[in-house]
Enzyme design. Sequence first.
Site, PDB file in Angstrom:
ATOM      1  N   LYS A  22       0.927  -1.243  -0.010  1.00 21.12           N
ATOM      2  CA  LYS A  22      -0.041  -0.315   0.023  1.00 21.12           C
ATOM      3  C   LYS A  22       0.963   1.195  -0.210  1.00 21.12           C
ATOM      4  CE  LYS A  22      -3.800  -2.576   2.068  1.00 21.12           C
ATOM      5  NZ  LYS A  22      -4.464  -2.995   3.327  1.00 21.12           N
ATOM      6  N   GLN A  66      -4.253  -1.756   9.697  1.00 25.36           N
ATOM      7  CA  GLN A  66      -4.318  -2.894   9.127  1.00 25.36           C
ATOM      8  C   GLN A  66      -5.057  -4.100   9.909  1.00 25.36           C
ATOM      9  OE1 GLN A  66      -3.604  -3.610   5.892  1.00 25.36           O
ATOM     10  NE2 GLN A  66      -4.036  -5.809   6.013  1.00 25.36           N
ATOM     11  N   ASP A  89     -10.810   2.968   4.837  1.00 28.88           N
ATOM     12  CA  ASP A  89     -11.270   1.606   4.949  1.00 28.88           C
ATOM     13  C   ASP A  89     -12.816   1.525   4.686  1.00 28.88           C
ATOM     14  OD1 ASP A  89      -9.320  -0.427   4.309  1.00 28.88           O
ATOM     15  OD2 ASP A  89      -8.644   0.024   6.588  1.00 28.88           O
TER      16      ASP A  89
HETATM   17  N1  GUN Z   1      -7.163  -6.849   6.151  1.00 29.15           N
HETATM   18  C1  GUN Z   1      -7.626  -7.546   5.006  1.00 29.15           C
HETATM   19  N2  GUN Z   1      -8.086  -6.651   4.093  1.00 29.15           N
HETATM   20  C2  GUN Z   1      -7.979  -5.260   4.585  1.00 29.15           C
HETATM   21  C3  GUN Z   1      -8.599  -4.325   4.206  1.00 29.15           C
HETATM   22  O1  GUN Z   1      -9.092  -3.830   3.164  1.00 29.15           O
HETATM   23  N3  GUN Z   1      -8.176  -3.131   5.140  1.00 29.15           N
HETATM   24  C4  GUN Z   1      -7.421  -3.323   6.364  1.00 29.15           C
HETATM   25  N4  GUN Z   1      -7.430  -2.254   7.214  1.00 29.15           N
HETATM   26  N5  GUN Z   1      -7.008  -4.482   6.857  1.00 29.15           N
HETATM   27  C5  GUN Z   1      -7.398  -5.519   6.011  1.00 29.15           C
END
Ligand code: GUN
Length: 265
Positions: A22, A66, A89
């Site tokens: 990311k 995350q 998110d």
């Molecule tokens: N863990 C798995 N997918 C995601 C996501 O889209 N965002 C976040 N913050 N954690 C994740």
Amino acid sequence: MPGLATVLIGDDPASRVYVRSKSRACAAAGIASFEFTKPPDARLSDILSLVEALNRDERVDGILVQLPLPSGLDTRCVIAALDPGKDVDGFHPVNIGRLWGGETSLVPCTPQGCMILLRHVLPDIAGATAVVVGRSHIVGRPLAALLVAADCTVTLVHSKTRDPAAICRHADILIAAIGRPQAIGDGWIKPGAIVIDVGINRVAEPDGTAHLVGDVDFGAASRIAAAVTPVPGGVGPMTIACLLRNTVLAACRRRGLPEPLAPIQ
Ligand code: GUN
């Protein structure tokens, strides 16, 4: 310049890889990224202090914590502490409510990516029968909201569903998000369906190497469906693209600028 803060708590190797990718995508897109890490035994109060500082930080337009968090940490409490305007998110209860209410919101990235892929091959999805396999907060539930908003007839299939294959066999649009390697194959897919595979499962080979597979048996789906997304390389890159998209949207809204991106429908 828009800015994204990532928060990684603990030492889960897969989460570390996701957060790195990311940040790299931000650099490529001209978005500033700020990485914060905390040890697996971090206290909830420390994490909440960090989130509150990021909420106030003028350089930060988006905050991504995350998931999953290390066991023992209250995910809901951490997500609820985010400024909803910086919740790129789309996991904050305010954004979930706005999504289901059909209002402008920050839409969760993976479901948003699925809708873009879907619209690409099937621009008119009104009235289509859509089945989402998996009811997670990250994918299944928000995706169901987007499909309802797009006028699909939506079924959420989950671990307690009776005869899930029979339900999936009726789907014009089948989206798999259960985290079980190649669980969906022959007998689950309607001929001519659009199949979107959200799963990313690491499978060990006898020689000790590992490779990634989805929740869908790609060979079977390729024979039966009209279109199927690969793993890796299908939904994964779309998730990251939509995270960048949400960060730009959040930055424009925070600065009172016109939004350069059309809403996802
Ligand atoms: N863990 C798995 N997918 C995601 C996501 O889209 N965002 C976040 N913050 N954690 C994740």
